[in-house]
Write a protein that holds these residues in place. Sequence first.
Motif, PDB file in Angstrom:
ATOM      1  N   LEU A 124       0.846  -1.195   0.000  1.00 34.73           N
ATOM      2  CA  LEU A 124       0.000   0.000   0.000  1.00 34.73           C
ATOM      3  C   LEU A 124       0.880   1.243   0.000  1.00 34.73           C
ATOM      4  O   LEU A 124       1.801   1.364   0.813  1.00 34.73           O
ATOM      5  CB  LEU A 124      -0.914   0.014   1.228  1.00 34.73           C
ATOM      6  N   VAL A 125       0.583   2.165  -0.911  1.00 34.51           N
ATOM      7  CA  VAL A 125       1.338   3.418  -1.005  1.00 34.51           C
ATOM      8  C   VAL A 125       0.357   4.579  -0.935  1.00 34.51           C
ATOM      9  O   VAL A 125      -0.485   4.752  -1.815  1.00 34.51           O
ATOM     10  CB  VAL A 125       2.139   3.500  -2.321  1.00 34.51           C
ATOM     11  N   ASP A 126       0.447   5.362   0.115  1.00 36.36           N
ATOM     12  CA  ASP A 126      -0.347   6.584   0.240  1.00 36.36           C
ATOM     13  C   ASP A 126       0.602   7.753   0.021  1.00 36.36           C
ATOM     14  O   ASP A 126       1.464   8.028   0.852  1.00 36.36           O
ATOM     15  CB  ASP A 126      -0.992   6.658   1.618  1.00 36.36           C
ATOM     16  N   GLU A 127       0.418   8.435  -1.101  1.00 41.63           N
ATOM     17  CA  GLU A 127       1.340   9.519  -1.447  1.00 41.63           C
ATOM     18  C   GLU A 127       1.252  10.684  -0.473  1.00 41.63           C
ATOM     19  O   GLU A 127       2.132  11.546  -0.453  1.00 41.63           O
ATOM     20  CB  GLU A 127       1.070  10.001  -2.871  1.00 41.63           C
ATOM     21  N   ASN A 134       7.641   5.649  -5.563  1.00 38.02           N
ATOM     22  CA  ASN A 134       8.884   5.129  -6.144  1.00 38.02           C
ATOM     23  C   ASN A 134       8.535   4.443  -7.467  1.00 38.02           C
ATOM     24  O   ASN A 134       8.094   3.288  -7.475  1.00 38.02           O
ATOM     25  CB  ASN A 134       9.549   4.148  -5.182  1.00 38.02           C
ATOM     26  N   TYR A 135       8.709   5.152  -8.565  1.00 33.73           N
ATOM     27  CA  TYR A 135       8.305   4.608  -9.859  1.00 33.73           C
ATOM     28  C   TYR A 135       9.171   3.424 -10.284  1.00 33.73           C
ATOM     29  O   TYR A 135       8.707   2.545 -11.019  1.00 33.73           O
ATOM     30  CB  TYR A 135       8.335   5.702 -10.928  1.00 33.73           C
ATOM     31  N   LYS A 144       8.340  -2.667 -11.444  1.00 34.44           N
ATOM     32  CA  LYS A 144       8.580  -4.089 -11.231  1.00 34.44           C
ATOM     33  C   LYS A 144       7.317  -4.843 -10.828  1.00 34.44           C
ATOM     34  O   LYS A 144       7.326  -6.078 -10.767  1.00 34.44           O
ATOM     35  CB  LYS A 144       9.650  -4.273 -10.152  1.00 34.44           C
ATOM     36  N   ALA A 145       6.231  -4.110 -10.520  1.00 35.66           N
ATOM     37  CA  ALA A 145       4.994  -4.747 -10.073  1.00 35.66           C
ATOM     38  C   ALA A 145       4.247  -5.367 -11.247  1.00 35.66           C
ATOM     39  O   ALA A 145       4.359  -4.919 -12.392  1.00 35.66           O
ATOM     40  CB  ALA A 145       4.112  -3.722  -9.366  1.00 35.66           C
ATOM     41  N   LYS A 187      -4.144  11.488 -12.934  1.00 37.40           N
ATOM     42  CA  LYS A 187      -3.785  11.487 -14.359  1.00 37.40           C
ATOM     43  C   LYS A 187      -2.266  11.552 -14.540  1.00 37.40           C
ATOM     44  O   LYS A 187      -1.706  10.884 -15.421  1.00 37.40           O
ATOM     45  CB  LYS A 187      -4.468  12.655 -15.061  1.00 37.40           C
ATOM     46  N   GLU A 188      -1.601  12.341 -13.710  1.00 41.61           N
ATOM     47  CA  GLU A 188      -0.136  12.418 -13.793  1.00 41.61           C
ATOM     48  C   GLU A 188       0.501  11.061 -13.499  1.00 41.61           C
ATOM     49  O   GLU A 188       1.427  10.630 -14.205  1.00 41.61           O
ATOM     50  CB  GLU A 188       0.390  13.459 -12.796  1.00 41.61           C
ATOM     51  N   ILE A 189       0.002  10.408 -12.460  1.00 39.53           N
ATOM     52  CA  ILE A 189       0.563   9.105 -12.076  1.00 39.53           C
ATOM     53  C   ILE A 189       0.326   8.070 -13.177  1.00 39.53           C
ATOM     54  O   ILE A 189       1.233   7.330 -13.574  1.00 39.53           O
ATOM     55  CB  ILE A 189      -0.048   8.634 -10.740  1.00 39.53           C
ATOM     56  N   LEU A 190      -0.894   8.022 -13.688  1.00 39.55           N
ATOM     57  CA  LEU A 190      -1.229   7.048 -14.719  1.00 39.55           C
ATOM     58  C   LEU A 190      -0.435   7.299 -16.006  1.00 39.55           C
ATOM     59  O   LEU A 190      -0.032   6.355 -16.694  1.00 39.55           O
ATOM     60  CB  LEU A 190      -2.728   7.072 -15.002  1.00 39.55           C
ATOM     61  N   THR A 191      -0.207   8.556 -16.328  1.00 30.90           N
ATOM     62  CA  THR A 191       0.586   8.887 -17.518  1.00 30.90           C
ATOM     63  C   THR A 191       2.008   8.367 -17.388  1.00 30.90           C
ATOM     64  O   THR A 191       2.570   7.783 -18.327  1.00 30.90           O
ATOM     65  CB  THR A 191       0.594  10.412 -17.745  1.00 30.90           C
TER      66      THR A 191
END
Length: 520
Positions: free
Chosen positions: A51-54, A60-61, A66-67, A83-87
């Motif tokens: 779980l990652v809560d920004e 950590n991209y 690796k996921a 949208k930024e993250i998904l891009t």
Amino acid sequence: MADIVFINPRFEVSYWGMEYALPFMGKRANLPVACLPLLAALTPAEHTVTLVDENVEAINYERLAKADIVGVTGMSVQRFRMKEILTELKRRGVFTVVGGPLVTVQEDYFGDLADVIFIGEAEETWPQFLNEWKQGLHQVRYEQLEKTDMATVPTPRFDLLKMQHYLFGSLQFSRGCPFQCEFCDIIVTFGRRPRIKTSAQILAELDAVNAQGVDIVFIVDDNLIGNKKAIKEVLKDVVDWQIKHGYPLTFFTEASIDLADDPELMEIMVEANILAVFVGIESPREESLRETKKFQNVRAGGTLLEKVHRVQDAGIEVWCGMILGFDNDDATIFDAQREFIRDARITSTMIGMLYAIPKTPLHARLEAEGRLDPSDEPEFGTNVIPLKISREELRDGYVSVMNDLYTTEAYFGRLDALYIDAKIKMGQGRARYWREHRWAGFKTNAMWTVQSIGLYVRMMRGIPEASLRREYRKRIWNLVKARPDPGLVLFYIIKCAMHYHAHYMAKQMATGRSPIFNSY
């Protein structure tokens, strides 16, 4: 076996985000979203989950690349960051899935940025997807046909959250609301039939969140009392749990104003140690409430003001949501809102401009009338084009009311009217327990005293405005003289921190140093 990462993107500054006060509290975020630990619990044990809560840690991209599956969830206020993250994930070739409130009402919002989308609840569709994904047969869109049977919901994986970074914990007892407010997307997502977990489930979740060292918990239900008969029985079991464990948890929650019509329910909530309740009051004007189908706020049994006071007198502080920009609102609404909030003695008031969420009746009506701004980032802070005032008047009036509500004179006038003048008593259930368990009460009061001193020192060191520091010192000392109760003193200092956040946020908007943060 799949390596799965779930992400909750960071929020923009908001009224409840407490961003400007969190440094004084030694925390990074106010509370965790409920969906992350629940999705982890819904994931079969053969898979690994992170779980990652920004809001509490950076993304950590390199790790995400690796996921096997990266899930992104979020609300409309998080849409730009989503949208930024998904891009970026798409650029790296990561397999992504998206769900949550935003995509549920705007499923085409992200275009081809996501490989799979989930509409609405996912207790059934998430495990279904994982099974199909394993076979290479997954779909690109999932939507549950039936609402989730809440008796089947597992205990969330709170152990996977970094709870030390949150100010509060979060729990969900029920979903759904029986009312039909025109602007609300809750009934779109969760329906109008309240569904509630069993007492056994809820007590297991209390054990789980208590094990994480949390002591203040937000019950995130959009209307805890949607089914009054059922929630009374559950809350009685919560009371028994509190007594058995020595009252370790303090709660706040959301409920409709008809709470004031049920003395028995208020008494049980007090015994369960629910100290505050957020109520959607929206407007002091009956014509606006009827317009938006907020009929529960215009029922017989007293005025809105009388009902708020009834809840406060029972020992539960009232927080509220207020909305500006209904069709019946003209330029006089701004003073009407100020007057009501002052007379109601409501300190924590989330006020915002009316916003039309896709799939709601309000959105459909205004779209048919040609009164929607189609921009994804409306110039005036809302996509609604009001009827009796201009968009500029609505925006400027909103900013003005926000600033006026959070001047020190206005804010502490309401706060002191409630706790010094009216002397409302909170936490009476726990106080009764302590009269029979004096050592437990002594230890808790000692802990609260230490916490109060620590928070006070951090505030005095961290707040740059000398005038605000002086005001807080004066107000805290006045309370100590009037009511030297360690728990109340700590609560009052926290209210000072909450004031700083709202005051600073309003000033930033008024001076143009930040965009308009609309609460709705």
